[in-house]
Motif scaffolding. Structure first.
Motif, PDB file in Angstrom:
ATOM      1  N   LEU A  43     -49.077 -35.220  21.081  1.00 15.82           N
ATOM      2  CA  LEU A  43     -49.438 -36.516  22.017  1.00 15.82           C
ATOM      3  C   LEU A  43     -48.579 -36.671  23.453  1.00 15.82           C
ATOM      4  O   LEU A  43     -47.340 -36.385  23.011  1.00 15.82           O
ATOM      5  CB  LEU A  43     -49.629 -37.916  21.358  1.00 15.82           C
ATOM      6  N   ARG A  44     -49.208 -36.941  24.419  1.00 18.57           N
ATOM      7  CA  ARG A  44     -48.243 -37.042  25.691  1.00 18.57           C
ATOM      8  C   ARG A  44     -48.780 -38.330  26.323  1.00 18.57           C
ATOM      9  O   ARG A  44     -49.860 -38.565  26.021  1.00 18.57           O
ATOM     10  CB  ARG A  44     -48.466 -35.639  26.580  1.00 18.57           C
ATOM     11  N   ASN A  45     -48.025 -38.657  27.049  1.00 17.37           N
ATOM     12  CA  ASN A  45     -48.077 -40.005  27.978  1.00 17.37           C
ATOM     13  C   ASN A  45     -48.486 -41.003  27.002  1.00 17.37           C
ATOM     14  O   ASN A  45     -49.415 -41.929  27.303  1.00 17.37           O
ATOM     15  CB  ASN A  45     -49.208 -39.524  29.008  1.00 17.37           C
ATOM     16  N   LEU A  46     -47.717 -41.177  26.223  1.00 20.09           N
ATOM     17  CA  LEU A  46     -47.689 -42.382  25.315  1.00 20.09           C
ATOM     18  C   LEU A  46     -47.279 -43.625  25.940  1.00 20.09           C
ATOM     19  O   LEU A  46     -46.168 -43.724  26.728  1.00 20.09           O
ATOM     20  CB  LEU A  46     -46.939 -42.089  23.926  1.00 20.09           C
ATOM     21  N   GLU A  47     -47.956 -44.835  25.594  1.00 20.27           N
ATOM     22  CA  GLU A  47     -47.474 -45.984  26.201  1.00 20.27           C
ATOM     23  C   GLU A  47     -47.065 -46.768  25.166  1.00 20.27           C
ATOM     24  O   GLU A  47     -46.226 -47.658  25.232  1.00 20.27           O
ATOM     25  CB  GLU A  47     -48.849 -46.727  26.933  1.00 20.27           C
ATOM     26  N   GLU A  48     -47.418 -46.842  23.792  1.00 26.36           N
ATOM     27  CA  GLU A  48     -46.806 -47.660  22.661  1.00 26.36           C
ATOM     28  C   GLU A  48     -47.214 -46.881  21.488  1.00 26.36           C
ATOM     29  O   GLU A  48     -48.325 -46.069  21.078  1.00 26.36           O
ATOM     30  CB  GLU A  48     -48.065 -48.978  22.627  1.00 26.36           C
ATOM     31  N   CYS A  49     -46.512 -46.962  20.317  1.00 22.84           N
ATOM     32  CA  CYS A  49     -46.540 -46.418  19.324  1.00 22.84           C
ATOM     33  C   CYS A  49     -46.110 -47.428  18.338  1.00 22.84           C
ATOM     34  O   CYS A  49     -45.179 -48.285  18.402  1.00 22.84           O
ATOM     35  CB  CYS A  49     -46.025 -45.188  19.052  1.00 22.84           C
ATOM     36  N   GLY A  50     -46.575 -47.640  17.095  1.00 22.88           N
ATOM     37  CA  GLY A  50     -45.929 -48.415  16.223  1.00 22.88           C
ATOM     38  C   GLY A  50     -46.165 -47.949  14.596  1.00 22.88           C
ATOM     39  O   GLY A  50     -47.007 -46.968  14.475  1.00 22.88           O
ATOM     40  N   TRP A  51     -45.162 -48.434  13.673  1.00 24.85           N
ATOM     41  CA  TRP A  51     -45.400 -47.937  12.135  1.00 24.85           C
ATOM     42  C   TRP A  51     -44.775 -49.264  11.402  1.00 24.85           C
ATOM     43  O   TRP A  51     -43.808 -49.794  11.676  1.00 24.85           O
ATOM     44  CB  TRP A  51     -44.083 -46.856  12.105  1.00 24.85           C
ATOM     45  N   VAL A  52     -45.947 -49.449  10.457  1.00 23.78           N
ATOM     46  CA  VAL A  52     -45.734 -50.468   9.684  1.00 23.78           C
ATOM     47  C   VAL A  52     -45.250 -49.910   8.431  1.00 23.78           C
ATOM     48  O   VAL A  52     -46.378 -49.308   7.350  1.00 23.78           O
ATOM     49  CB  VAL A  52     -46.995 -51.523   9.536  1.00 23.78           C
ATOM     50  N   GLN A  53     -44.101 -49.660   8.022  1.00 27.38           N
ATOM     51  CA  GLN A  53     -43.431 -48.702   6.723  1.00 27.38           C
ATOM     52  C   GLN A  53     -43.924 -49.471   5.576  1.00 27.38           C
ATOM     53  O   GLN A  53     -44.258 -48.807   4.570  1.00 27.38           O
ATOM     54  CB  GLN A  53     -42.140 -48.539   6.991  1.00 27.38           C
ATOM     55  N   ALA A  54     -44.220 -50.789   5.328  1.00 26.73           N
ATOM     56  CA  ALA A  54     -44.782 -51.432   4.289  1.00 26.73           C
ATOM     57  C   ALA A  54     -46.241 -50.915   3.827  1.00 26.73           C
ATOM     58  O   ALA A  54     -46.297 -50.818   2.692  1.00 26.73           O
ATOM     59  CB  ALA A  54     -44.394 -52.898   4.404  1.00 26.73           C
ATOM     60  N   THR A  55     -46.864 -50.610   4.860  1.00 27.19           N
ATOM     61  CA  THR A  55     -48.229 -50.439   4.564  1.00 27.19           C
ATOM     62  C   THR A  55     -48.617 -48.916   4.761  1.00 27.19           C
ATOM     63  O   THR A  55     -49.503 -48.190   4.485  1.00 27.19           O
ATOM     64  CB  THR A  55     -49.343 -51.010   5.366  1.00 27.19           C
ATOM     65  N   GLY A  56     -47.600 -48.192   5.615  1.00 22.60           N
ATOM     66  CA  GLY A  56     -47.883 -46.522   6.173  1.00 22.60           C
ATOM     67  C   GLY A  56     -48.829 -46.652   7.375  1.00 22.60           C
ATOM     68  O   GLY A  56     -49.064 -45.640   7.710  1.00 22.60           O
ATOM     69  N   PHE A  57     -49.137 -47.746   7.803  1.00 24.33           N
ATOM     70  CA  PHE A  57     -49.947 -47.928   8.876  1.00 24.33           C
ATOM     71  C   PHE A  57     -49.471 -47.342  10.341  1.00 24.33           C
ATOM     72  O   PHE A  57     -48.320 -47.992  10.551  1.00 24.33           O
ATOM     73  CB  PHE A  57     -50.830 -49.085   9.516  1.00 24.33           C
ATOM     74  N   VAL A  58     -49.728 -46.575  11.010  1.00 22.08           N
ATOM     75  CA  VAL A  58     -49.259 -45.949  12.508  1.00 22.08           C
ATOM     76  C   VAL A  58     -50.184 -45.882  13.374  1.00 22.08           C
ATOM     77  O   VAL A  58     -51.593 -45.752  13.242  1.00 22.08           O
ATOM     78  CB  VAL A  58     -48.651 -44.557  12.130  1.00 22.08           C
ATOM     79  N   TRP A  59     -49.920 -46.164  14.637  1.00 28.27           N
ATOM     80  CA  TRP A  59     -50.779 -45.845  15.872  1.00 28.27           C
ATOM     81  C   TRP A  59     -50.058 -45.574  16.917  1.00 28.27           C
ATOM     82  O   TRP A  59     -48.639 -45.532  17.146  1.00 28.27           O
ATOM     83  CB  TRP A  59     -51.543 -47.253  16.331  1.00 28.27           C
ATOM     84  N   MET A  60     -50.592 -44.668  17.880  1.00 24.70           N
ATOM     85  CA  MET A  60     -49.997 -44.101  19.212  1.00 24.70           C
ATOM     86  C   MET A  60     -51.122 -44.523  20.138  1.00 24.70           C
ATOM     87  O   MET A  60     -52.343 -43.902  20.081  1.00 24.70           O
ATOM     88  CB  MET A  60     -49.718 -42.582  19.033  1.00 24.70           C
ATOM     89  N   LYS A  61     -50.757 -44.956  21.120  1.00 22.12           N
ATOM     90  CA  LYS A  61     -51.784 -45.340  22.453  1.00 22.12           C
ATOM     91  C   LYS A  61     -51.284 -44.355  23.697  1.00 22.12           C
ATOM     92  O   LYS A  61     -49.927 -44.510  23.928  1.00 22.12           O
ATOM     93  CB  LYS A  61     -51.789 -46.664  22.796  1.00 22.12           C
ATOM     94  N   GLN A  62     -51.993 -43.811  24.126  1.00 22.97           N
ATOM     95  CA  GLN A  62     -51.874 -42.706  25.065  1.00 22.97           C
ATOM     96  C   GLN A  62     -52.647 -43.563  26.282  1.00 22.97           C
ATOM     97  O   GLN A  62     -53.422 -44.378  26.366  1.00 22.97           O
ATOM     98  CB  GLN A  62     -52.490 -41.335  24.976  1.00 22.97           C
ATOM     99  N   LYS A  63     -52.051 -43.029  27.581  1.00 22.38           N
ATOM    100  CA  LYS A  63     -52.730 -43.503  28.851  1.00 22.38           C
ATOM    101  C   LYS A  63     -54.081 -42.870  28.994  1.00 22.38           C
ATOM    102  O   LYS A  63     -55.184 -43.720  29.489  1.00 22.38           O
ATOM    103  CB  LYS A  63     -51.949 -42.958  30.236  1.00 22.38           C
ATOM    104  N   GLU A  64     -54.622 -41.927  28.626  1.00 20.28           N
ATOM    105  CA  GLU A  64     -55.750 -41.257  28.544  1.00 20.28           C
ATOM    106  C   GLU A  64     -56.019 -40.159  27.560  1.00 20.28           C
ATOM    107  O   GLU A  64     -54.784 -39.804  27.077  1.00 20.28           O
ATOM    108  CB  GLU A  64     -56.143 -40.744  29.949  1.00 20.28           C
ATOM    109  N   PRO A  65     -56.987 -39.919  27.155  1.00 19.90           N
ATOM    110  CA  PRO A  65     -57.357 -39.152  25.827  1.00 19.90           C
ATOM    111  C   PRO A  65     -56.631 -37.595  26.534  1.00 19.90           C
ATOM    112  O   PRO A  65     -56.619 -37.397  27.427  1.00 19.90           O
ATOM    113  CB  PRO A  65     -58.912 -38.803  25.800  1.00 19.90           C
ATOM    114  N   TYR A  66     -56.537 -36.898  25.319  1.00 23.52           N
ATOM    115  CA  TYR A  66     -55.736 -35.768  25.644  1.00 23.52           C
ATOM    116  C   TYR A  66     -56.310 -34.466  24.816  1.00 23.52           C
ATOM    117  O   TYR A  66     -56.609 -34.876  23.376  1.00 23.52           O
ATOM    118  CB  TYR A  66     -54.162 -35.770  25.066  1.00 23.52           C
ATOM    119  N   GLU A  67     -56.589 -33.289  25.424  1.00 22.90           N
ATOM    120  CA  GLU A  67     -56.996 -32.201  24.426  1.00 22.90           C
ATOM    121  C   GLU A  67     -55.978 -31.165  24.541  1.00 22.90           C
ATOM    122  O   GLU A  67     -55.191 -31.096  25.511  1.00 22.90           O
ATOM    123  CB  GLU A  67     -58.217 -31.400  25.283  1.00 22.90           C
ATOM    124  N   HIS A  68     -55.411 -30.310  23.233  1.00 20.31           N
ATOM    125  CA  HIS A  68     -54.588 -29.535  23.170  1.00 20.31           C
ATOM    126  C   HIS A  68     -55.296 -28.534  22.271  1.00 20.31           C
ATOM    127  O   HIS A  68     -56.033 -28.508  21.439  1.00 20.31           O
ATOM    128  CB  HIS A  68     -53.564 -30.069  22.238  1.00 20.31           C
TER     129      HIS A  68
END
Length: 158
Positions: A43-68
């Motif tokens: 992922l590129r151009n990330l604006e925000e990411c987070g990780w809740v280690q207790a639950t394992g939930f992660v998220w990554m927000k990009q400025k726009e969708p990305y194809e690779h």
């Protein structure tokens, strides 16, 4: 398609990082911590990411969708603006925001795991339960691959 809204309940207890460089570094550390190659989520151009280690939930927000395009698997993958998952050692489940192009269709990827004993392959599962595995070597970070190539050139004297 991944939800653009992550609830406060999901975010509770999260380590939240902002900014492209910081988020990229954080996402690489998270991938390595749970046993995945760092190039599996390019992922590129990330604006925000987070990780809740207790639950394992992660998220990554990009400025726009990305194809690779992964040359090692001959596969095109689309990452929505928001990618989420629940991570544990060598497994990501309940993934949202990741789709792989198969023939003419974009197929949602809901899970990926490394289950074989020698950890040589990574298995991707779609929303309809159909899966496919690829060598882990196909997901080596591109920058890392370039570094290795440069090292070989220096060692060989090219």
């Amino acid at each position: 398609m991944g939800s653009l809204v992550i609830s406060n309940e999901d975010r509770e207890g999260a380590e939240i990082i902002y900014g492209a460089e910081e988020c990229y570094s954080h996402s690489v550390k998270m991938l390595e911590a749970v046993g995945f190659p760092k190039g599996v989520l390019p992922l590129r151009n990330l604006e925000e990411c987070g990780w809740v280690q207790a639950t394992g939930f992660v998220w990554m927000k990009q400025k726009e969708p990305y194809e690779h395009f992964f040359t090692g698997t001959n596969t095109r993958v689309r990452y929505d603006r928001v990618v989420t998952a629940y991570v544990e050692m060598k497994k990501m489940k309940k993934m949202t925001g990741v789709r792989s192009k198969q023939v003419l269709l974009w197929v949602p990827i809901t899970e990926m795991s490394i289950t074989d004993a020698d950890a040589a392959k990574i298995y991707f599962k779609s929303a309809v339960g159909i899966g496919r595995s690829f060598p882990i070597s196909a997901f080596v970070d591109e920058a890392e691959g370039q570094e290795e190539k440069k090292k070989l050139e220096v060692e060989v004297g090219a």
